[in-house]
Write a protein that holds these residues in place. Structure first.
Motif, PDB file in Angstrom:
ATOM      1  N   GLU A  10       0.857  -1.192   0.000  1.00 41.51           N
ATOM      2  CA  GLU A  10       0.000   0.000   0.000  1.00 41.51           C
ATOM      3  C   GLU A  10       0.890   1.238   0.000  1.00 41.51           C
ATOM      4  OE1 GLU A  10      -2.429   2.663  -0.174  1.00 41.51           O
ATOM      5  OE2 GLU A  10      -3.654   0.903   0.345  1.00 41.51           O
ATOM      6  N   ASP A  11       0.661   2.159  -0.954  1.00 40.84           N
ATOM      7  CA  ASP A  11       1.517   3.346  -1.046  1.00 40.84           C
ATOM      8  C   ASP A  11       1.082   4.471  -0.106  1.00 40.84           C
ATOM      9  OD1 ASP A  11      -0.781   3.663  -2.757  1.00 40.84           O
ATOM     10  OD2 ASP A  11       0.158   5.471  -3.536  1.00 40.84           O
ATOM     11  N   ASP A  12      -0.176   4.479   0.309  1.00 40.63           N
ATOM     12  CA  ASP A  12      -0.662   5.510   1.217  1.00 40.63           C
ATOM     13  C   ASP A  12      -0.216   5.164   2.645  1.00 40.63           C
ATOM     14  OD1 ASP A  12      -2.357   6.974   3.065  1.00 40.63           O
ATOM     15  OD2 ASP A  12      -3.617   7.480   1.352  1.00 40.63           O
ATOM     16  N   GLY A  34       5.727  -0.110  -0.073  1.00 40.76           N
ATOM     17  CA  GLY A  34       5.048   1.067  -0.596  1.00 40.76           C
ATOM     18  C   GLY A  34       4.899   1.087  -2.096  1.00 40.76           C
ATOM     19  N   THR A  35       5.513   0.123  -2.791  1.00 37.53           N
ATOM     20  CA  THR A  35       5.409   0.039  -4.250  1.00 37.53           C
ATOM     21  C   THR A  35       5.182  -1.408  -4.671  1.00 37.53           C
ATOM     22  OG1 THR A  35       7.774  -0.361  -4.646  1.00 37.53           O
ATOM     23  CG2 THR A  35       7.057   1.952  -4.466  1.00 37.53           C
ATOM     24  N   GLY A  56      -3.919   0.824  -6.820  1.00 33.36           N
ATOM     25  CA  GLY A  56      -3.358   2.077  -7.325  1.00 33.36           C
ATOM     26  C   GLY A  56      -1.978   2.340  -6.772  1.00 33.36           C
ATOM     27  N   LEU A  57      -0.970   1.654  -7.307  1.00 29.80           N
ATOM     28  CA  LEU A  57       0.399   1.791  -6.813  1.00 29.80           C
ATOM     29  C   LEU A  57       1.185   2.770  -7.688  1.00 29.80           C
ATOM     30  CD1 LEU A  57       0.978  -1.995  -6.115  1.00 29.80           C
ATOM     31  CD2 LEU A  57       0.601  -0.190  -4.418  1.00 29.80           C
ATOM     32  N   SER A  81      -8.926  -1.780  -2.202  1.00 29.02           N
ATOM     33  CA  SER A  81      -8.849  -0.710  -3.195  1.00 29.02           C
ATOM     34  C   SER A  81     -10.035   0.236  -3.099  1.00 29.02           C
ATOM     35  CB  SER A  81      -8.795  -1.315  -4.608  1.00 29.02           C
ATOM     36  OG  SER A  81      -8.823  -0.311  -5.593  1.00 29.02           O
ATOM     37  N   ALA A  82      -9.796   1.482  -3.524  1.00 23.85           N
ATOM     38  CA  ALA A  82     -10.874   2.473  -3.594  1.00 23.85           C
ATOM     39  C   ALA A  82     -11.722   2.277  -4.844  1.00 23.85           C
ATOM     40  CB  ALA A  82     -10.291   3.882  -3.585  1.00 23.85           C
ATOM     41  N   ARG A  83     -11.267   1.441  -5.763  1.00 23.49           N
ATOM     42  CA  ARG A  83     -12.028   1.181  -6.987  1.00 23.49           C
ATOM     43  C   ARG A  83     -13.219   0.288  -6.648  1.00 23.49           C
ATOM     44  NH1 ARG A  83      -6.934  -0.499 -10.913  1.00 23.49           N
ATOM     45  NH2 ARG A  83      -5.637   1.334 -10.459  1.00 23.49           N
TER      46      ARG A  83
END
Length: 258
Positions: A10-12, A34-35, A56-57, A81-83
């Motif tokens: 997770e990048d956030d 993070g990536t 979403g990375l 995911s937010a998708r």
């Protein structure tokens, strides 16, 4: 026995820290990345029990990460995911994800998804070879004889219903998309065949979930596919009302807004 090792990709930072803190409350061991590339490196070197993966990375789409992992491993992958569009869920699940959790999410639901995945993983690991008999709650499938029993009474299923039940049973706890089911059972991926699949699934559910107090065995993910639920002896997950379609929805109370 060591607690399961879970990889968070997770990048956030805020979301990553929330997930890490949530896992820590249950004494789960965890790694963070993070990536996508960092996540792949950790997955390769550390072989985690579960991967929690954002789509979403910063260095690429998470779906490509799923496909790359699936070239060498069947480790469970839960997408977070937010998708929220059905097409995004279907793409990730068809690529090989085991589950899909939409942001915002509640920490209780996240932990529940992890527990379900771990139960399925333990079940698979305990099978040195495919057992000739599958048991789930009051349901028994005898693969060798091709017979199905509910509460000790034989169920009379059509060939298509039996194939569907076996496919769900062999993937208990995992969401199977309409496309994956159609391809496996009928060798078809036509959208027009989804209506027929729904009819077969409805008749199968009526046979499995008949009578008051029956367990719910099949969960409908509207617009996505189906999942067989693992029924525990103390499970209070009872049958939905006739004709009711159930699907996962994020609990908005106490949910996290990334």
């Amino acid at each position: 026995m060591n607690q399961p090792l879970i990889l968070i990709v997770e990048d956030d930072k805020a979301v990553r820290n929330l997930i890490a803190a949530t896992l820590d409350t249950q004494d789960y061991r965890y790694l963070t990345a993070g990536t996508g590339e960092q996540g792949l490196q950790e997955a390769t070197l550390r072989q985690p029990d579960i991967v929690l993966l954002d789509l979403g990375l910063p260095d690429g789409d998470g779906v490509s990460i799923i496909r790359r992992i699936r070239t060498w491993s069947l480790m469970p992958i839960i997408v977070i995911s937010a998708r929220s569009e059905d097409r995004d869920k279907i793409e990730a699940l068809d690529a090989g994800a085991d589950d899909y959790l939409t942001k915002p999410f509640s920490v209780e639901e996240l932990l529940a998804r992890v527990r379900v995945t771990l139960r399925r993983l333990r079940y698979i690991q305990n099978q040195n070879a495919e057992s000739p008999v599958f048991t789930n709650g009051e349901l028994t499938v005898d693969y060798s004889s091709g017979c199905v029993y509910l509460r000790g009474q034989e169920l009379h299923l059509t060939p298509s219903e039996y194939k569907l039940l076996c496919l769900l049973a062999r993937n208990v706890g995992k969401v199977l998309t309409h496309t994956a089911i159609l391809k496996e059972i009928w060798g078809s991926t036509l959208d027009s065949d989804v209506a027929s699949l729904r009819v077969f699934m409805t008749t199968l559910r009526k046979k499995l979930e008949k009578g008051p107090g029956s367990f719910q065995y099949i969960q409908t993910h509207v617009g996505v596919g189906y999942r067989m639920l693992r029924v525990e002896p103390s499970d209070e997950n009872r049958k939905a009302a006739p004709g009711e379609e159930t699907h996962d929805a994020a609990n908005q109370n106490g949910s996290f807004q990334p």
